[in-house]
Write an enzyme that holds these catalytic residues in place. Structure first.
Site, PDB file in Angstrom:
ATOM      1  N   GLY A  29     -48.750 -16.258  35.779  1.00 22.74           N
ATOM      2  CA  GLY A  29     -48.648 -15.781  37.163  1.00 22.74           C
ATOM      3  C   GLY A  29     -47.265 -15.281  37.537  1.00 22.74           C
ATOM      4  O   GLY A  29     -47.123 -14.433  38.426  1.00 22.74           O
TER       5      GLY A  29
ATOM      6  N   LEU B 180     -53.247 -16.637  37.363  1.00 19.74           N
ATOM      7  CA  LEU B 180     -52.431 -16.187  38.497  1.00 19.74           C
ATOM      8  C   LEU B 180     -51.451 -17.250  38.999  1.00 19.74           C
ATOM      9  O   LEU B 180     -50.427 -16.930  39.606  1.00 19.74           O
ATOM     10  CB  LEU B 180     -53.334 -15.756  39.667  1.00 19.74           C
ATOM     11  CG  LEU B 180     -53.453 -14.234  39.846  1.00 19.74           C
ATOM     12  CD1 LEU B 180     -54.020 -13.598  38.607  1.00 19.74           C
ATOM     13  CD2 LEU B 180     -54.290 -13.886  41.058  1.00 19.74           C
TER      14      LEU B 180
ATOM     15  N   LYS C  90     -52.229 -12.632  55.602  1.00 16.28           N
ATOM     16  CA  LYS C  90     -52.462 -11.342  54.946  1.00 16.28           C
ATOM     17  C   LYS C  90     -53.496 -10.479  55.678  1.00 16.28           C
ATOM     18  O   LYS C  90     -53.466  -9.259  55.591  1.00 16.28           O
ATOM     19  CB  LYS C  90     -52.875 -11.543  53.491  1.00 16.28           C
ATOM     20  CG  LYS C  90     -51.718 -12.002  52.610  1.00 16.28           C
ATOM     21  CD  LYS C  90     -52.118 -12.091  51.158  1.00 16.28           C
ATOM     22  CE  LYS C  90     -50.939 -12.554  50.325  1.00 16.28           C
ATOM     23  NZ  LYS C  90     -51.234 -12.632  48.898  1.00 16.28           N
TER      24      LYS C  90
HETATM   25  P1  NAP Z   1     -57.536 -18.519  48.674  1.00 15.46           P
HETATM   26  O1  NAP Z   1     -57.820 -17.246  49.378  1.00 15.46           O
HETATM   27  O2  NAP Z   1     -57.458 -19.773  49.471  1.00 15.46           O
HETATM   28  O3  NAP Z   1     -58.695 -18.706  47.559  1.00 15.46           O
HETATM   29  C1  NAP Z   1     -58.773 -19.897  46.828  1.00 15.46           C
HETATM   30  C2  NAP Z   1     -59.786 -19.752  45.689  1.00 15.46           C
HETATM   31  O4  NAP Z   1     -59.734 -20.954  44.928  1.00 15.46           O
HETATM   32  C3  NAP Z   1     -61.220 -19.588  46.160  1.00 15.46           C
HETATM   33  O5  NAP Z   1     -61.934 -18.829  45.235  1.00 15.46           O
HETATM   34  C4  NAP Z   1     -61.711 -21.040  46.163  1.00 15.46           C
HETATM   35  O6  NAP Z   1     -63.110 -21.158  46.009  1.00 15.46           O
HETATM   36  C5  NAP Z   1     -61.047 -21.552  44.912  1.00 15.46           C
HETATM   37  N1  NAP Z   1     -60.930 -22.998  44.903  1.00 15.46           N
HETATM   38  C6  NAP Z   1     -60.095 -23.755  45.668  1.00 15.46           C
HETATM   39  N2  NAP Z   1     -60.254 -25.055  45.377  1.00 15.46           N
HETATM   40  C7  NAP Z   1     -61.222 -25.125  44.408  1.00 15.46           C
HETATM   41  C8  NAP Z   1     -61.806 -26.181  43.674  1.00 15.46           C
HETATM   42  N3  NAP Z   1     -61.448 -27.452  43.894  1.00 15.46           N
HETATM   43  N4  NAP Z   1     -62.716 -25.894  42.740  1.00 15.46           N
HETATM   44  C9  NAP Z   1     -63.072 -24.617  42.517  1.00 15.46           C
HETATM   45  N5  NAP Z   1     -62.559 -23.555  43.174  1.00 15.46           N
HETATM   46  C10 NAP Z   1     -61.632 -23.814  44.111  1.00 15.46           C
HETATM   47  O7  NAP Z   1     -56.175 -18.454  47.853  1.00 15.46           O
HETATM   48  P2  NAP Z   1     -55.524 -17.143  47.177  1.00 15.46           P
HETATM   49  O8  NAP Z   1     -54.585 -16.497  48.108  1.00 15.46           O
HETATM   50  O9  NAP Z   1     -56.615 -16.331  46.575  1.00 15.46           O
HETATM   51  O10 NAP Z   1     -54.622 -17.800  46.027  1.00 15.46           O
HETATM   52  C11 NAP Z   1     -55.224 -18.384  44.884  1.00 15.46           C
HETATM   53  C12 NAP Z   1     -54.185 -18.641  43.819  1.00 15.46           C
HETATM   54  O11 NAP Z   1     -53.603 -17.438  43.364  1.00 15.46           O
HETATM   55  C13 NAP Z   1     -53.036 -19.521  44.284  1.00 15.46           C
HETATM   56  O12 NAP Z   1     -52.763 -20.452  43.262  1.00 15.46           O
HETATM   57  C14 NAP Z   1     -51.875 -18.566  44.416  1.00 15.46           C
HETATM   58  O13 NAP Z   1     -50.620 -19.186  44.174  1.00 15.46           O
HETATM   59  C15 NAP Z   1     -52.202 -17.570  43.324  1.00 15.46           C
HETATM   60  N6  NAP Z   1     -51.566 -16.252  43.575  1.00 15.46           N
HETATM   61  C16 NAP Z   1     -50.651 -15.810  42.673  1.00 15.46           C
HETATM   62  C17 NAP Z   1     -50.043 -14.594  42.854  1.00 15.46           C
HETATM   63  C18 NAP Z   1     -49.032 -14.116  41.853  1.00 15.46           C
HETATM   64  O14 NAP Z   1     -48.265 -13.170  42.151  1.00 15.46           O
HETATM   65  N7  NAP Z   1     -48.983 -14.685  40.675  1.00 15.46           N
HETATM   66  C19 NAP Z   1     -50.362 -13.791  43.971  1.00 15.46           C
HETATM   67  C20 NAP Z   1     -51.316 -14.272  44.883  1.00 15.46           C
HETATM   68  C21 NAP Z   1     -51.923 -15.508  44.665  1.00 15.46           C
HETATM   69  P3  NAP Z   1     -64.091 -21.237  47.293  1.00 15.46           P
HETATM   70  O15 NAP Z   1     -64.283 -19.829  47.761  1.00 15.46           O
HETATM   71  O16 NAP Z   1     -65.320 -21.856  46.747  1.00 15.46           O
HETATM   72  O17 NAP Z   1     -63.401 -22.102  48.321  1.00 15.46           O
END
Ligand code: NAP
Length: 494
Positions: A466, A443, A296
């Protein structure tokens, strides 16, 4: 043409497979190497019982098959079986001419398999398999395989976007070879199977049993992707990511295109190099594509125009070709807002707690901030939360303190990946208590109900899942891609 690879152990089982798939396929490939020894003896009768052109193949182990008899016995069996009404017979590229001559009990002189096939009008497929790479001299080898009027078949293993480009260039390099079969196996190769016609391939293989690495089912190839209807006028769209095959987006866009009779296909591309993908996008004249993790941000240097949201969020999930320039937008931003737009318009959401500070959170926080909503961000990595809070004039704290924020917000948005596989049983804010009056937004869409989602539902909250956001952002992409609203009578399975 879609060709169903038949790997049943009996002819009857293979006939059943043909019947189950008949409406999606144009021909079938009988794999002798998967048949029981007794069934092999009577396999010459198979084509006359299925009413479809059939390719006869007896694949060696070294080429991904299951044949374990000696090479002499293999070719003898191939010769005997080929006496049946087969339309094509597959002979590997390295089989020597002298090994194709046999003693036939019914004839005095030795017979030549190749000559007997040609005399009967059976086309020979000359196949080359490589399970490790795409050979550097692939164009020369295809030309050599085609030199005797046979159909060259190359099934090779792309390991990068650069390899994929080599396969799509086959048509430009060898357009004079009309009948050829080009297959990219494995994870990277799936786009070459779906867009086989763009590689200049006359057919592609499919199976319900993953008979070769990367096979999709005939139904998926034909009903979801309509791969057999791609022609030179088809507009190509897709999604780039790594990983990418988990995405639901093909199930949103392909049925939408079909419903509005738009000659277009939407294909997943596993992309290791964004730079190489933009080259491919030019080669295939790709009209637009979705972008998912981890690209992205990576796409931005290649974009001629970006919207305000892309600039603010620092991430682009939609790229379209506008007047020979790539334009980047972010439909996550509007897709997130759509399910709660009424409440925002009515002023029912003034404060929001956003859990997580990753890529998705950035779109959420900016969307809320731009609508005058006061945001507090909680994240495991507090520094990441601080950065986003600074940009958007929000508050922030560590995820550990989540209990301090219970029952204080109109909206609570969960944007972390906690609750997804492999953390299916986890709730990122188990110490946080709901009042039951807040709107809760999860989400994650896979699984549909995470522990966080279930707890909020039990507390009596209105919970937005989501999949609603996914569908809304997909519909906006569809509009950007096709210029039409998403057909309201289509309900994609996501
Ligand atoms: P990302 O950039 O990798 O961010 C991941 C987030 O999750 C960060 O805030 C991370 O915290 C946190 N995290 C990961 N493991 C953790 C843990 N064990 N304990 C606490 N916090 C944790 O991923 P993203 O692109 O934002 O996506 C996140 C989610 O949103 C995914 O599940 C994705 O499928 C969903 N999503 C849904 C849609 C939709 O259309 N519904 C669209 C986009 C994304 P840290 O910063 O501390 O690592």
């Amino acid at each position: 043409m879609l060709c169903l690879t038949l790997t049943g152990s009996t002819l009857e089982e293979n006939r059943r497979l043909v019947e189950q798939n008949r409406k999606w396929i144009s021909l079938a490939e009988l794999r002798l190497d998967h048949l029981n020894a007794d069934e092999q003896k009577i396999a010459s009768s198979f084509p006359s019982t299925v009413d479809l052109p059939v390719i006869l193949t007896f694949r060696r182990k070294s080429d991904g098959g299951a044949c374990s008899v000696s090479e002499k016995a293999r070719l003898q069996t191939l010769y005997e079986t080929a006496k049946g009404d087969y339309a094509y017979v597959d002979i590997e590229e390295d089989v020597r001419k002298s090994d194709l001559k046999f003693k036939d009990p019914l004839q005095e002189q030795k017979v030549d398999l190749e000559r007997s096939l040609r005399d009967r009008g059976v086309r020979i497929i000359r196949s080359l398999h490589d399970f490790t790479c795409v050979p550097a001299d692939i164009y020369g080898r295809i030309a050599k395989l085609a030199s005797k009027g046979d159909i060259p078949k190359v099934a090779v293993t792309p390991k990068s976007m650069i390899d994929i480009i080599s396969l799509f260039r086959v048509q430009a390099e060898l357009s004079q070879v009309k009948d050829k079969i080009i297959i990219g196996m494995g994870e990277f190769g799936i786009c070459t199977r779906l867009l086989y016609k763009k590689c200049g391939s006359m057919l592609t293989f499919c199976s319900d049993t993953q008979a070769a690495p990367g096979h999709l089912s005939a139904r998926t190839m034909s009903e979801l992707y309509r791969a057999d209807r791609v022609d030179e006028k088809t507009h190509v769209f897709g999604i780039i990511g790594n990983p990418v095959y988990h995405t639901a987006s093909p199930r949103i866009h392909n049925p939408g295109f079909d419903a509005i009779h738009y000659n277009a296909i939407y294909v997943p591309f596993l992309v290791d190099s964004v730079r190489a993908f933009f080259k491919l996008a030019e080669m295939l004249q790709i009209h637009g594509f979705s972008v998912t993790v981890p690209h992205k941000r990576n796409v931005q240097p290649y974009l001629g125009r970006i919207t305000r949201e892309v600039k603010q969020i620092g991430a682009c999930n939609t790229v379209t070709r506008i007047q020979n320039m790539w334009k980047g937008t972010n439909t996550d931003y509007y897709g997130f807002l759509a399910p709660i737009a009424e409440e925002i318009a009515q002023g029912a959401i003034r404060t929001a707690l956003v859990i997580g500070a990753g890529g998705a959170s950035r779109a959420v926080v900016w969307a809320l901030h731009n609508h005058g909503i006061k945001v507090t961000i909680l994240n495991r990595n507090e520094e990441r939360a601080r950065q986003l809070a600074d940009e958007t004039m929000s508050n922030y704290d560590s995820l550990e303190n989540c209990n301090l924020y219970s029952k204080k917000f109109d909206l609570v948005v969960q944007t972390t990946s906690v609750g997804m596989d492999p953390n299916l049983d986890e709730d990122p804010v188990s110490a946080f208590a709901f009042s039951g009056k807040e709107i809760v937004y999860e989400l994650i869409y896979q699984p549909r109900e995470t522990p966080f989602f279930k707890r909020a539902t039990k507390a009596g909250c209105r919970v937005v899942g989501g999949s609603e956001m996914l569908l809304e952002q997909g519909k906006l992409q569809f509009e950007a891609f096709s210029g039409y609203h998403y057909p309201h009578w289509i309900h994609p399975e996501i």
